[in-house]
Design an enzyme around this catalytic site. Sequence first.
Site, PDB file in Angstrom:
ATOM      1  N   HIS A   1      40.540  74.237  67.853  1.00 26.00           N
ATOM      2  CA  HIS A   1      41.142  73.558  66.705  1.00 26.00           C
ATOM      3  C   HIS A   1      40.454  73.916  65.382  1.00 26.00           C
ATOM      4  O   HIS A   1      41.070  74.526  64.522  1.00 26.00           O
ATOM      5  CB  HIS A   1      41.134  72.040  66.951  1.00 26.00           C
ATOM      6  CG  HIS A   1      41.719  71.234  65.829  1.00 26.00           C
ATOM      7  ND1 HIS A   1      42.020  69.904  65.927  1.00 26.00           N
ATOM      8  CD2 HIS A   1      42.048  71.578  64.553  1.00 26.00           C
ATOM      9  CE1 HIS A   1      42.520  69.472  64.781  1.00 26.00           C
ATOM     10  NE2 HIS A   1      42.544  70.466  63.933  1.00 26.00           N
TER      11      HIS A   1
ATOM     12  N   HIS B   1      37.054  69.119  57.006  1.00 24.60           N
ATOM     13  CA  HIS B   1      37.611  69.651  58.251  1.00 24.60           C
ATOM     14  C   HIS B   1      38.485  70.847  57.898  1.00 24.60           C
ATOM     15  O   HIS B   1      39.309  70.755  56.987  1.00 24.60           O
ATOM     16  CB  HIS B   1      38.434  68.584  58.980  1.00 24.60           C
ATOM     17  CG  HIS B   1      39.347  69.167  60.021  1.00 24.60           C
ATOM     18  ND1 HIS B   1      38.879  69.916  61.067  1.00 24.60           N
ATOM     19  CD2 HIS B   1      40.689  69.152  60.151  1.00 24.60           C
ATOM     20  CE1 HIS B   1      39.895  70.331  61.793  1.00 24.60           C
ATOM     21  NE2 HIS B   1      41.017  69.885  61.255  1.00 24.60           N
TER      22      HIS B   1
ATOM     23  N   GLU C   1      43.848  61.763  59.005  1.00 23.65           N
ATOM     24  CA  GLU C   1      42.550  61.683  59.685  1.00 23.65           C
ATOM     25  C   GLU C   1      41.618  60.694  58.966  1.00 23.65           C
ATOM     26  O   GLU C   1      40.407  60.720  59.193  1.00 23.65           O
ATOM     27  CB  GLU C   1      41.887  63.069  59.718  1.00 23.65           C
ATOM     28  CG  GLU C   1      42.735  64.150  60.360  1.00 23.65           C
ATOM     29  CD  GLU C   1      42.367  64.410  61.821  1.00 23.65           C
ATOM     30  OE1 GLU C   1      41.462  63.725  62.321  1.00 23.65           O
ATOM     31  OE2 GLU C   1      42.995  65.283  62.432  1.00 23.65           O
TER      32      GLU C   1
HETATM   33  O1  2HA Z   1      45.201  67.081  58.624  1.00 27.43           O
HETATM   34  O2  2HA Z   1      44.005  69.817  60.152  1.00 27.43           O
HETATM   35  O3  2HA Z   1      43.638  68.303  62.284  1.00 27.43           O
HETATM   36  C1  2HA Z   1      45.374  68.355  58.999  1.00 27.43           C
HETATM   37  C2  2HA Z   1      44.533  68.736  60.146  1.00 27.43           C
HETATM   38  C3  2HA Z   1      44.367  67.793  61.249  1.00 27.43           C
HETATM   39 ZN    ZN Z   2      42.904  70.433  61.895  1.00 26.80          ZN
END
Ligand code: 2HA
Ligand code: ZN
Length: 268
Positions: free
Chosen positions: A213, A141, A118
């Site tokens: 997600h 994230h 990412e």
């Molecule tokens: O890189 O969670 O959405 C791992 C993740 C991608």
């Molecule tokens: Zn993720």
Amino acid sequence: MNILDITPALKAEVQKVAEVAGYLWQNGWAERNGGNITVNITHLINDSVRALPAISQVMPIGTVLPHLKGCYFFCKGTGKRMRDLARRPMENGSIIRILDDCASYVIVADNPVMPTSELPSHLSVHNHLIGKGSPYTATVHTHPIELVAMSHNRAMLEKDVLTRLLWSMIPETKAFCPLGLGIIPYTLPGSIELADATLAQLDEYDVVLWEKHGVFAQGLDVMDAFDQIDVLSKSAKIYVASRSMGFEPEGMTDEQMAEMSRAFNLPK
Ligand code: 2HA
Ligand code: ZN
């Protein structure tokens, strides 16, 4: 000699990343290689780091990010586990230098661990933050269970419905996550569309929920980004606990929340 041993400020920052990576794993928010952390460490770089040779080939970012020229980032490695990053950050993450073309980077320390898949979206956010003079240096994230579960409910995905619900569960949530929670409709992980939608929402919110997600947060440092996700998650847990005790939680009233905003001088 490890580069962190001769750069104490950088060592402290990487230790914060490791600490947060451990929290993400302990919370059950980071199964397998789930989640990412990217921290702008340019302000902590000294001549020793600047002198480090590249230990990777020149790699394209995939986009041109003009504000990142010569910047340094610590990034979790692609496919690496948060629980491993917590214990051995320099084996499961790396320090990269953005080259003068603003479109490519090299790894400079400690191991040639390829950064997160990412990376383009995380770096796009950092580019945007620098461009608008923001003091934020960290992006996180992760996959918080209750918040992701809530994103499976269509009504909760309407603008600011979840923000209001989460703020109303406990007064601290509005005080410590004063911009609330932005919402991004389901989009393919790692896609440019998801990166663009995230960028747009982060002008209005510090934390955004990716439907079905996870969340993406920005903060002054990695601890600050984590704290905002943590307070939102706490509210979500209180909501879930109430529902599992068989009732819909009452929530604070509009007047009680307005009183919080006045008392804490909050923007919304
Ligand atoms: O890189 O969670 O959405 C791992 C993740 C991608
Ligand atoms: Zn993720």
